[in-house]
Write a protein that holds these residues in place. Structure first.
Motif, PDB file in Angstrom:
ATOM      1  N   ASP A 170     117.934  72.287  21.928  1.00 19.82           N
ATOM      2  CA  ASP A 170     117.601  73.613  22.433  1.00 19.82           C
ATOM      3  C   ASP A 170     117.058  73.523  23.854  1.00 19.82           C
ATOM      4  O   ASP A 170     117.418  74.310  24.729  1.00 19.82           O
ATOM      5  N   LEU A 171     116.216  72.520  24.098  1.00 19.44           N
ATOM      6  CA  LEU A 171     115.627  72.372  25.424  1.00 19.44           C
ATOM      7  C   LEU A 171     116.648  71.942  26.463  1.00 19.44           C
ATOM      8  O   LEU A 171     116.644  72.451  27.588  1.00 19.44           O
ATOM      9  N   VAL A 172     117.538  70.989  26.119  1.00 20.98           N
ATOM     10  CA  VAL A 172     118.473  70.533  27.149  1.00 20.98           C
ATOM     11  C   VAL A 172     119.456  71.629  27.533  1.00 20.98           C
ATOM     12  O   VAL A 172     119.818  71.750  28.715  1.00 20.98           O
ATOM     13  N   VAL A 173     119.876  72.441  26.576  1.00 23.72           N
ATOM     14  CA  VAL A 173     120.824  73.492  26.933  1.00 23.72           C
ATOM     15  C   VAL A 173     120.142  74.569  27.776  1.00 23.72           C
ATOM     16  O   VAL A 173     120.744  75.119  28.722  1.00 23.72           O
ATOM     17  N   ARG A 174     118.876  74.830  27.500  1.00 28.36           N
ATOM     18  CA  ARG A 174     118.143  75.818  28.306  1.00 28.36           C
ATOM     19  C   ARG A 174     117.763  75.236  29.668  1.00 28.36           C
ATOM     20  O   ARG A 174     117.753  75.937  30.687  1.00 28.36           O
ATOM     21  N   ARG A 175     117.465  73.953  29.691  1.00 25.45           N
ATOM     22  CA  ARG A 175     117.195  73.268  30.964  1.00 25.45           C
ATOM     23  C   ARG A 175     118.421  73.358  31.871  1.00 25.45           C
ATOM     24  O   ARG A 175     118.314  73.669  33.065  1.00 25.45           O
ATOM     25  N   ALA A 176     119.591  73.072  31.312  1.00 25.91           N
ATOM     26  CA  ALA A 176     120.821  73.147  32.092  1.00 25.91           C
ATOM     27  C   ALA A 176     121.061  74.572  32.605  1.00 25.91           C
ATOM     28  O   ALA A 176     121.496  74.771  33.748  1.00 25.91           O
ATOM     29  N   ALA A 177     120.762  75.554  31.772  1.00 27.52           N
ATOM     30  CA  ALA A 177     121.003  76.944  32.162  1.00 27.52           C
ATOM     31  C   ALA A 177     120.142  77.357  33.349  1.00 27.52           C
ATOM     32  O   ALA A 177     120.635  78.020  34.278  1.00 27.52           O
ATOM     33  N   VAL A 178     118.857  76.975  33.349  1.00 24.95           N
ATOM     34  CA  VAL A 178     118.005  77.371  34.475  1.00 24.95           C
ATOM     35  C   VAL A 178     118.384  76.594  35.736  1.00 24.95           C
ATOM     36  O   VAL A 178     118.276  77.118  36.853  1.00 24.95           O
ATOM     37  N   MET A 179     118.865  75.375  35.569  1.00 29.14           N
ATOM     38  CA  MET A 179     119.308  74.599  36.732  1.00 29.14           C
ATOM     39  C   MET A 179     120.574  75.205  37.324  1.00 29.14           C
ATOM     40  O   MET A 179     120.702  75.351  38.547  1.00 29.14           O
ATOM     41  N   ASP A 180     121.516  75.573  36.459  1.00 31.72           N
ATOM     42  CA  ASP A 180     122.737  76.209  36.945  1.00 31.72           C
ATOM     43  C   ASP A 180     122.430  77.558  37.592  1.00 31.72           C
ATOM     44  O   ASP A 180     123.039  77.926  38.605  1.00 31.72           O
ATOM     45  N   GLY A 181     121.474  78.286  37.006  1.00 26.48           N
ATOM     46  CA  GLY A 181     121.121  79.588  37.552  1.00 26.48           C
ATOM     47  C   GLY A 181     120.496  79.506  38.929  1.00 26.48           C
ATOM     48  O   GLY A 181     120.606  80.442  39.732  1.00 26.48           O
ATOM     49  N   ALA A 182     119.845  78.384  39.228  1.00 24.70           N
ATOM     50  CA  ALA A 182     119.204  78.199  40.527  1.00 24.70           C
ATOM     51  C   ALA A 182     120.143  77.581  41.560  1.00 24.70           C
ATOM     52  O   ALA A 182     119.769  77.434  42.727  1.00 24.70           O
ATOM     53  N   THR A 183     121.360  77.220  41.147  1.00 24.08           N
ATOM     54  CA  THR A 183     122.324  76.589  42.052  1.00 24.08           C
ATOM     55  C   THR A 183     123.292  77.649  42.557  1.00 24.08           C
ATOM     56  O   THR A 183     124.156  78.113  41.826  1.00 24.08           O
ATOM     57  N   VAL A 212     127.820  64.816  39.191  1.00 20.18           N
ATOM     58  CA  VAL A 212     126.728  65.726  38.825  1.00 20.18           C
ATOM     59  C   VAL A 212     126.774  66.863  39.828  1.00 20.18           C
ATOM     60  O   VAL A 212     126.814  66.615  41.043  1.00 20.18           O
ATOM     61  N   HIS A 213     126.753  68.100  39.357  1.00 19.12           N
ATOM     62  CA  HIS A 213     127.050  69.226  40.231  1.00 19.12           C
ATOM     63  C   HIS A 213     125.855  70.149  40.476  1.00 19.12           C
ATOM     64  O   HIS A 213     126.027  71.335  40.803  1.00 19.12           O
ATOM     65  N   VAL A 214     124.666  69.614  40.312  1.00 16.01           N
ATOM     66  CA  VAL A 214     123.442  70.314  40.695  1.00 16.01           C
ATOM     67  C   VAL A 214     122.577  69.327  41.472  1.00 16.01           C
ATOM     68  O   VAL A 214     122.684  68.120  41.286  1.00 16.01           O
ATOM     69  N   ALA A 215     121.718  69.849  42.341  1.00 18.54           N
ATOM     70  CA  ALA A 215     120.843  68.992  43.148  1.00 18.54           C
ATOM     71  C   ALA A 215     119.566  68.696  42.362  1.00 18.54           C
ATOM     72  O   ALA A 215     118.455  69.079  42.750  1.00 18.54           O
ATOM     73  N   SER A 216     119.732  67.990  41.253  1.00 17.03           N
ATOM     74  CA  SER A 216     118.604  67.683  40.361  1.00 17.03           C
ATOM     75  C   SER A 216     117.501  66.941  41.114  1.00 17.03           C
ATOM     76  O   SER A 216     117.771  66.148  42.015  1.00 17.03           O
ATOM     77  N   HIS A 217     116.261  67.223  40.717  1.00 14.77           N
ATOM     78  CA  HIS A 217     115.092  66.504  41.223  1.00 14.77           C
ATOM     79  C   HIS A 217     114.879  66.682  42.718  1.00 14.77           C
ATOM     80  O   HIS A 217     114.368  65.783  43.396  1.00 14.77           O
ATOM     81  N   THR A 218     115.262  67.843  43.240  1.00 11.24           N
ATOM     82  CA  THR A 218     115.004  68.183  44.637  1.00 11.24           C
ATOM     83  C   THR A 218     114.352  69.563  44.696  1.00 11.24           C
ATOM     84  O   THR A 218     114.460  70.356  43.746  1.00 11.24           O
ATOM     85  N   ALA A 263     115.254  72.167  45.919  1.00  9.86           N
ATOM     86  CA  ALA A 263     116.197  73.271  45.746  1.00  9.86           C
ATOM     87  C   ALA A 263     116.097  73.894  44.358  1.00  9.86           C
ATOM     88  O   ALA A 263     116.485  75.049  44.155  1.00  9.86           O
ATOM     89  N   LEU A 264     115.570  73.125  43.401  1.00 11.46           N
ATOM     90  CA  LEU A 264     115.474  73.616  42.022  1.00 11.46           C
ATOM     91  C   LEU A 264     114.034  73.953  41.622  1.00 11.46           C
ATOM     92  O   LEU A 264     113.708  73.945  40.436  1.00 11.46           O
ATOM     93  N   LYS A 265     113.199  74.270  42.597  1.00 13.62           N
ATOM     94  CA  LYS A 265     111.809  74.597  42.281  1.00 13.62           C
ATOM     95  C   LYS A 265     111.720  75.787  41.321  1.00 13.62           C
ATOM     96  O   LYS A 265     110.932  75.796  40.377  1.00 13.62           O
ATOM     97  N   GLY A 266     112.552  76.788  41.538  1.00 16.21           N
ATOM     98  CA  GLY A 266     112.552  77.939  40.640  1.00 16.21           C
ATOM     99  C   GLY A 266     112.957  77.552  39.224  1.00 16.21           C
ATOM    100  O   GLY A 266     112.415  78.081  38.245  1.00 16.21           O
ATOM    101  N   ALA A 267     113.888  76.623  39.105  1.00 16.60           N
ATOM    102  CA  ALA A 267     114.309  76.152  37.786  1.00 16.60           C
ATOM    103  C   ALA A 267     113.173  75.418  37.091  1.00 16.60           C
ATOM    104  O   ALA A 267     112.992  75.547  35.873  1.00 16.60           O
ATOM    105  N   SER A 268     112.397  74.648  37.852  1.00 12.83           N
ATOM    106  CA  SER A 268     111.229  73.969  37.279  1.00 12.83           C
ATOM    107  C   SER A 268     110.258  74.981  36.688  1.00 12.83           C
ATOM    108  O   SER A 268     109.735  74.798  35.580  1.00 12.83           O
ATOM    109  N   GLU A 269     110.025  76.041  37.421  1.00 11.21           N
ATOM    110  CA  GLU A 269     109.079  77.061  36.961  1.00 11.21           C
ATOM    111  C   GLU A 269     109.579  77.731  35.689  1.00 11.21           C
ATOM    112  O   GLU A 269     108.817  77.936  34.733  1.00 11.21           O
ATOM    113  N   ARG A 270     110.866  78.047  35.650  1.00 10.22           N
ATOM    114  CA  ARG A 270     111.413  78.705  34.459  1.00 10.22           C
ATOM    115  C   ARG A 270     111.442  77.750  33.268  1.00 10.22           C
ATOM    116  O   ARG A 270     111.172  78.154  32.132  1.00 10.22           O
TER     117      ARG A 270
END
Length: 310
Positions: free
Chosen positions: A110-123, A189-195, A197-204
């Motif tokens: 559940d967490l990994v699929v939601r993690r991916a969703a917020v990362m994709d949403g921020a890209t 890998v098609h998101v800028a993970s761990h940068t 650029a994904l600060k909003g995804a971290s918050e969500r």
């Protein structure tokens, strides 16, 4: 502390045979079923056999990596000697929490699929990660400044993963080669993970993690290592903060390997697709036997190797 170190792979090495070792193991069936539920009722074993770009799509890749780690763990975990040292590389940090016994497999998926969703949403534009090997950190930092990138993962003194916009990454790789890099290549890998650029995804993602019981006790015979600094997770509450932060914070995998070495494990086992973490650990500390589950053709062979630990 001694025992066994378990390293959970991140995405990038998904392939058709990544589940072969335990695909028919009855104990792994619930893991594949749980993965299938978050993949739109597609069996992950069938998905990887079909191959194609879909297995590298962020929302699918994170689930596949989680399934690869947990399917093997549910089969061999009960017989693995304790204590455990557990660390997860990038997307592998969520299944690492399940291996450590802090969350169950269903929660991990559940967490990994939601993690991916917020990362994709921020890209919002084509982005990704690239490997640069053979250059010092100061040179890599200079390339990042010149091309608007960030260091995403530190794998060693001369081994870095950088992230940002795809076009900027391509220009930086050309520049890195000109500076003498021994390897400079895009990763699947098609998101800028761990940068940043994904600060909003971290918050969500942090908001989603409030559903985890922050007061839960950590297992006494497990040392769970945080990816962003290589330090042991002392409480679930503090660990969750770091787990959310790592989406947009540089991962210090070199520090994680150092933490594993300091715990003096008798064996290091990588769970997940590929063998990159086992190879890096062997280079980092040749004195500790390190293998990937992907190296083995049978569960019996893997168990024999684990049982040979002194």
């Amino acid at each position: 502390m001694s025992g066994i170190a378990i390293l959970c792979s991140g995405q990038g090495n998904q392939r058709s045979g990544m589940f072969d070792l335990v695909a028919s193991e009855p104990a792994a069936a619930p893991v594949f079923a749980a993965a299938g539920r978050v993949l739109g009722n597609r069996d992950p074993r069938d998905l990887v056999r079909q191959g194609g770009d879909i297995i590298h799509r962020n929302d699918v890749a994170q689930v596949l990596c989680c399934a690869a780690a947990l399917a093997v763990w549910v089969v061999v975990g009960p017989s693995v000697p304790r204590p455990l040292i557990v660390a997860g590389y990038s997307a592998g940090e969520v299944p690492a929490w399940a291996v450590a016994g802090v969350i169950d497999a269903s929660s991990a998926f559940d967490l990994v699929v939601r993690r991916a969703a917020v990362m994709d949403g921020a890209t919002r534009e084509p982005s990704g990660l690239a490997a640069i090997v053979g250059l010092r950190r100061d040179v890599v930092d200079g390339l990042c400044r010149a091309h608007g990138l960030d260091v995403a993962i530190v794998n060693g003194l001369l081994h870095f993963i950088v992230g940002g916009r795809a076009a900027d990454l391509q220009r930086a790789l050309t520049d890195a080669t000109a500076h003498g890099a021994t390897r400079a290549t895009m990763l699947p890998v098609h998101v800028a993970s761990h940068t940043p650029a994904l600060k909003g995804a971290s918050e969500r993602f942090g908001e989603l993690l409030t559903e985890i019981d922050a007061e839960a006790a950590l297992p006494r015979d497990v040392r769970l290592i945080s990816g962003i600094d290589g330090r042991p997770v002392r409480s679930v509450a503090d660990g969750l903060v770091k787990l959310a932060a790592q989406v947009s914070t540089t991962i210090d995998w070199a520090a994680c390997m150092d933490a594993c070495r300091a715990s003096r494990p008798s064996r290091v086992l990588e769970l997940g697709p590929g063998d990159a973490l086992a190879r890096m650990m062997t280079e980092f500390e040749p004195g500790i036997p390190a293998r990937s589950a992907a190296d083995f053709r049978s569960v019996a062979g893997l168990r024999r190797w684990m049982e040979a630990a002194p």
